[in-house]
Design a protein around this motif. Sequence first.
Motif, short mmCIF file in Angstrom:
data_model
loop_
_atom_site.label_atom_id
_atom_site.label_comp_id
_atom_site.label_asym_id
_atom_site.label_seq_id
_atom_site.Cartn_x
_atom_site.Cartn_y
_atom_site.Cartn_z
N THR A 98 -6.69 -5.67 7.38
CA THR A 98 -5.33 -5.13 7.26
C THR A 98 -4.31 -5.94 8.06
O THR A 98 -3.11 -5.84 7.80
CB THR A 98 -5.30 -3.68 7.76
OG1 THR A 98 -5.67 -3.63 9.15
CG2 THR A 98 -6.25 -2.82 6.96
N LEU A 99 -4.79 -6.74 9.03
CA LEU A 99 -3.88 -7.54 9.86
C LEU A 99 -3.61 -8.93 9.31
O LEU A 99 -2.83 -9.69 9.88
CB LEU A 99 -4.44 -7.65 11.28
CG LEU A 99 -4.53 -6.34 12.08
CD1 LEU A 99 -5.22 -6.57 13.41
CD2 LEU A 99 -3.15 -5.72 12.29
N ARG A 100 -4.25 -9.28 8.20
CA ARG A 100 -4.02 -10.60 7.61
C ARG A 100 -2.65 -10.67 6.98
O ARG A 100 -2.29 -9.83 6.16
CB ARG A 100 -5.08 -10.89 6.55
CG ARG A 100 -6.50 -10.99 7.08
CD ARG A 100 -7.48 -11.25 5.94
NE ARG A 100 -8.87 -11.22 6.41
CZ ARG A 100 -9.93 -11.34 5.62
NH1 ARG A 100 -9.75 -11.51 4.30
NH2 ARG A 100 -11.15 -11.31 6.12
N SER A 101 -1.88 -11.67 7.37
CA SER A 101 -0.55 -11.86 6.81
C SER A 101 -0.64 -12.64 5.51
O SER A 101 -1.53 -13.47 5.33
CB SER A 101 0.36 -12.60 7.79
OG SER A 101 0.51 -11.88 9.00
N GLY A 115 -0.73 -10.27 11.57
CA GLY A 115 0.47 -9.52 11.90
C GLY A 115 0.36 -8.09 11.43
O GLY A 115 -0.65 -7.68 10.85
N PHE A 116 1.44 -7.33 11.65
CA PHE A 116 1.44 -5.91 11.28
C PHE A 116 2.33 -5.64 10.07
O PHE A 116 2.78 -4.51 9.88
CB PHE A 116 1.92 -5.08 12.47
CG PHE A 116 0.95 -5.03 13.62
CD1 PHE A 116 -0.07 -4.10 13.66
CD2 PHE A 116 1.06 -5.95 14.66
CE1 PHE A 116 -0.97 -4.06 14.71
CE2 PHE A 116 0.16 -5.92 15.72
CZ PHE A 116 -0.86 -4.98 15.75
N GLU A 117 2.56 -6.63 9.25
CA GLU A 117 3.49 -6.45 8.14
C GLU A 117 2.99 -5.40 7.13
O GLU A 117 3.79 -4.63 6.58
CB GLU A 117 3.72 -7.78 7.42
CG GLU A 117 2.46 -8.41 6.83
CD GLU A 117 2.78 -9.71 6.10
OE1 GLU A 117 3.13 -9.65 4.92
OE2 GLU A 117 2.65 -10.78 6.74
N TYR A 131 -4.32 -4.00 0.62
CA TYR A 131 -4.15 -3.82 2.06
C TYR A 131 -3.84 -2.37 2.41
O TYR A 131 -4.40 -1.81 3.35
CB TYR A 131 -3.03 -4.73 2.58
CG TYR A 131 -3.36 -6.20 2.48
CD1 TYR A 131 -4.18 -6.82 3.42
CD2 TYR A 131 -2.84 -6.97 1.44
CE1 TYR A 131 -4.48 -8.17 3.34
CE2 TYR A 131 -3.14 -8.32 1.35
CZ TYR A 131 -3.95 -8.91 2.29
OH TYR A 131 -4.26 -10.25 2.20
N THR A 132 -2.95 -1.76 1.64
CA THR A 132 -2.59 -0.36 1.90
C THR A 132 -3.79 0.56 1.69
O THR A 132 -4.00 1.50 2.46
CB THR A 132 -1.44 0.06 0.98
OG1 THR A 132 -0.29 -0.76 1.26
CG2 THR A 132 -1.08 1.52 1.20
#
Length: 238
Positions: free
Chosen positions: A5-8, A14-16, A204-205
């Motif tokens: 989930t932290l993969r940009s 990141g936290f996008e 991701y969500t």
Amino acid sequence: MAEFTLRSTGGGYGFEHWLALIDPENERRYRMLWAGIRNSLLLAPSTVALMLVLLVPTMILVQLRFPRLRRLLELICLLPITVPAIALVVGLAPVYSVISGVFGSSAWTLAFAYGILVLPFAYRAVQSNLQAIDLVTLTEAARTLGASWPTVIIRVIVPALRTGLLAASVISIAVVLGEYTLASLLNRQNLQTALVQVSKSDPYTAVILSLLSLLFAFALLAVIGRVGAGRPQNRTTS
């Protein structure tokens, strides 16, 4: 799951993807997901309440008055785990045509089906606790002291079954939050059906919500384990 989930999207971490969930601009995009979460959070207590109201008094009655029916009750409660989900849906479809006419087609009506689905797990949790206490002696003692049957159940039996009831509730909540087949085939929206739909466009969500549901389950287990441990025994005073 957390690392994924932290993969940009542009590389690195990141936290996008986490921030996108609370971004007002994405409200319409995740509307179905939030609706599924609300429905599951409504279904969980509804299923637990239905299970406790129907199962616990029946088990107490059989234990006290009709011990010969114990095997029959166990067979009935364990039957849903032997039936495939698709077969359950086929049997429940005509029932839900009547339920929809009486209660509507809201997602909360899945609690009737989930109440059946959780029976095998809830029965085992309560029955193991029921066998560990002398229910007949407790009941006779309370009745001898003048307690009414509602008082006996609420103030004597339920506290003695606290661990089993909490375990049955946790298992029921876990089943409800993770159930997909019945909701999908009965055309109701819950957390899992919403996650499947969202994962097609935004994996991701879907993983973020799955991770949060796991953390919620662990937190719930920890809280209920703490409550189920009981109060510390009072020290005796001279």
